[in-house]
Design a protein around this motif. Sequence first.
Motif, PDB file in Angstrom:
ATOM      1  N   TYR A  10      97.067  18.842 -30.242  1.00 13.94           N
ATOM      2  CA  TYR A  10      95.833  18.907 -31.023  1.00 13.94           C
ATOM      3  C   TYR A  10      94.991  17.645 -30.765  1.00 13.94           C
ATOM      4  CZ  TYR A  10      98.118  22.643 -33.738  1.00 13.94           C
ATOM      5  OH  TYR A  10      98.739  23.795 -34.139  1.00 13.94           O
ATOM      6  N   ASP A  12      91.856  16.895 -31.048  1.00 16.55           N
ATOM      7  CA  ASP A  12      90.894  16.478 -32.076  1.00 16.55           C
ATOM      8  C   ASP A  12      91.585  15.703 -33.194  1.00 16.55           C
ATOM      9  OD1 ASP A  12      88.777  17.640 -30.731  1.00 16.55           O
ATOM     10  OD2 ASP A  12      88.778  19.466 -31.952  1.00 16.55           O
ATOM     11  N   GLU A  15      92.450  12.185 -31.859  1.00 15.51           N
ATOM     12  CA  GLU A  15      91.312  11.258 -31.835  1.00 15.51           C
ATOM     13  C   GLU A  15      90.979  10.758 -33.231  1.00 15.51           C
ATOM     14  OE1 GLU A  15      89.952   9.763 -29.350  1.00 15.51           O
ATOM     15  OE2 GLU A  15      91.019  10.912 -27.828  1.00 15.51           O
ATOM     16  N   ALA A  29      84.196  14.460 -27.031  1.00 15.44           N
ATOM     17  CA  ALA A  29      84.891  15.716 -26.746  1.00 15.44           C
ATOM     18  C   ALA A  29      86.319  15.497 -26.265  1.00 15.44           C
ATOM     19  CB  ALA A  29      84.121  16.491 -25.695  1.00 15.44           C
ATOM     20  N   PRO A  30      87.266  16.308 -26.774  1.00 17.42           N
ATOM     21  CA  PRO A  30      88.634  16.246 -26.270  1.00 17.42           C
ATOM     22  C   PRO A  30      88.693  16.846 -24.867  1.00 17.42           C
ATOM     23  CG  PRO A  30      88.422  18.049 -27.823  1.00 17.42           C
ATOM     24  CD  PRO A  30      87.118  17.294 -27.837  1.00 17.42           C
ATOM     25  N   ASP A  33      89.721  22.344 -24.866  1.00 18.30           N
ATOM     26  CA  ASP A  33      88.882  23.005 -25.865  1.00 18.30           C
ATOM     27  C   ASP A  33      89.678  23.719 -26.950  1.00 18.30           C
ATOM     28  OD1 ASP A  33      86.552  22.162 -24.616  1.00 18.30           O
ATOM     29  OD2 ASP A  33      86.529  23.903 -23.295  1.00 18.30           O
ATOM     30  N   PRO A 139      93.108  23.796 -36.039  1.00 18.16           N
ATOM     31  CA  PRO A 139      92.177  22.666 -36.135  1.00 18.16           C
ATOM     32  C   PRO A 139      90.975  22.976 -36.990  1.00 18.16           C
ATOM     33  CG  PRO A 139      92.541  23.297 -33.833  1.00 18.16           C
ATOM     34  CD  PRO A 139      93.236  24.283 -34.703  1.00 18.16           C
TER      35      PRO A 139
END
Length: 139
Positions: A10, A12, A15, A29-30, A33, A139
Amino acid sequence: MAKLDFFTRYPDFFEAARAAIDNTTATSAPTVDAVESSMVRHHYGPWDKRYYQVLGVLEAKQLIAVTKHKQSYQIALSPMGKERAKALAAKPSFQDLVARQREVKKAFGSKSGTFLKDLIYRLFDQEVGKRTLGQVITP
């Protein structure tokens, strides 16, 4: 292991957690997607029900060694496991995953499982902590 896997799967959440402990802003952006393989809410944080199966196969193939240390289990690559991991890491198709895992290790590799569980529940209470046991984390 499961919490580090969570942050790998995951990006996101990774981060956001990294920014929270570094007191910085999460990067944009990771690299991925969508979550390729979801985890579920378990007693002590994110979990994948396939861990026991996968770890058993890896141990049977002598790619990992599992030892008990006090109340926990230590999982380490065997010499053959290190060779295979190194060969996979060198493949172009694994470069993004390897880079992300290095970032996860750099940020959280020295943290305890309890620290990571508490961090996940504090930062992602709605997404993880408030889910019923066995419910998929999204997420």
